[in-house]
Design an enzyme around this catalytic site. Structure first.
Site, PDB file in Angstrom:
ATOM      1  N   SER A   1       0.844  -1.196   0.000  1.00 35.63           N
ATOM      2  CA  SER A   1       0.000   0.000   0.000  1.00 35.63           C
ATOM      3  C   SER A   1       0.886   1.255   0.000  1.00 35.63           C
ATOM      4  CB  SER A   1      -0.972  -0.049   1.177  1.00 35.63           C
ATOM      5  OG  SER A   1      -2.028   0.857   1.027  1.00 35.63           O
TER       6      SER A   1
ATOM      7  N   HIS B   1      -7.791  -5.727  -0.084  1.00 35.57           N
ATOM      8  CA  HIS B   1      -6.584  -4.923   0.083  1.00 35.57           C
ATOM      9  C   HIS B   1      -5.537  -5.637   0.931  1.00 35.57           C
ATOM     10  CE1 HIS B   1      -4.323  -1.278  -0.302  1.00 35.57           C
ATOM     11  NE2 HIS B   1      -4.241  -1.107   1.000  1.00 35.57           N
TER      12      HIS B   1
END
Length: 254
Positions: A93, A226
């Site tokens: 991320s 995610h």
């Protein structure tokens, strides 16, 4: 055991005999301890170093960075003292952006990473306009819950939430205000990893990392969102191990 390597770097499982080192960069709100299991799994074949950003855990009284490039500058300045073998970088991320910027700085200094592993992040050239960091605490907390990367028990403790929100907000600001500089490309191999249902990254946006290196590129897509890597940790670690234990001559020593 954690071997002291200064305020910026944590080495949980020293591997002095390893041929290569892996520097890990956490997601927004994340800390070096996120990579403790990775370090344990890869040692002693790989010497794992985890970056501890300011504003969390034992550095919680320090002001977090709000600018990804300034954070990359600071981290790069710390690596010379702790990297003494060919080195690869892994970031998830926000950490993928920081790792990319650190890789650019290392190559500018004549150090070619073995591999840049970028996980759960759109390619720098595929910017998404998002302003989560400008929301109120409830909106920021809702986004943290949506991403499913933080222990729910922690989010039910008002005192802990009060402590962690400043780091989250600063990290989101760093991620959302980052802008790629056209014309900057890596030479090292890049391996992009993503979840097939990640609301933050489409497979096409992950594939676009190909544009950011003149070296070899590969993309691996896993089932999940995610934080797909929490469900597929064993497979991700095995992939890193295979790449990291390949002949080290592909990279240059710091």
């Amino acid at each position: 055991m954690t071997v002291g390597t200064g305020e910026w770097i944590r080495r949980f499982h020293p591997a002095p005999g390893a041929a290569a080192q892996l520097v890990c960069f956490a997601h927004a709100g994340g800390a070096a301890s996120y990579f403790f299991p990775v370090s344990r799994a890869l040692s002693p074949a790989v010497d794992v170093l985890a970056v501890q950003y300011p504003g969390r855990q034992e550095r919680r009284r320090e002001a977090p960075f709000e600018d990804a490039e300034l954070l990359a500058d600071a981290v790069t300045g710390q690596l010379a003292d702790v990297t003494d073998r060919p080195v690869a970088l892994f970031g998830h991320s926000l950490g993928a952006t920081i790792a990319f910027e650190v890789a650019l700085r290392l190559e500018a200094a004549g150090i070619t990473p073995l591999t840049l592993f970028v996980s759960g992040r759109t390619a720098p050239s595929r910017h998404r306009t998002q302003w989560v960091h400008l929301g109120d605490d409830e909106q920021l907390l809702a986004e943290i819950v949506r991403m499913e990367g933080t222990d729910p028990a922690m989010l039910r403790d008002p005192e802990l939430v009060r402590m962690i929100l400043p780091a989250f907000r600063s990290d989101y600001k760093a991620a959302e205000t980052y802008r790629h500089r056209p014309g900057t490309q890596l030479r090292c191999p890049v391996l992009a990893l993503t979840g097939d249902t990640d609301p933050q990254v489409t497979v096409a946006e992950a594939e676009a990392w190909r544009e950011h290196t003149t070296g070899p590129f590969d993309l691996r897509v896993f089932p999940g969102g995610h934080f797909y890597l929490n469900r597929h940790a064993e497979d991700v670690v095995a992939l890193i191990r295979r790449r990291m234990t390949a002949p080290a001559e592909k990279g240059t020593r710091p």
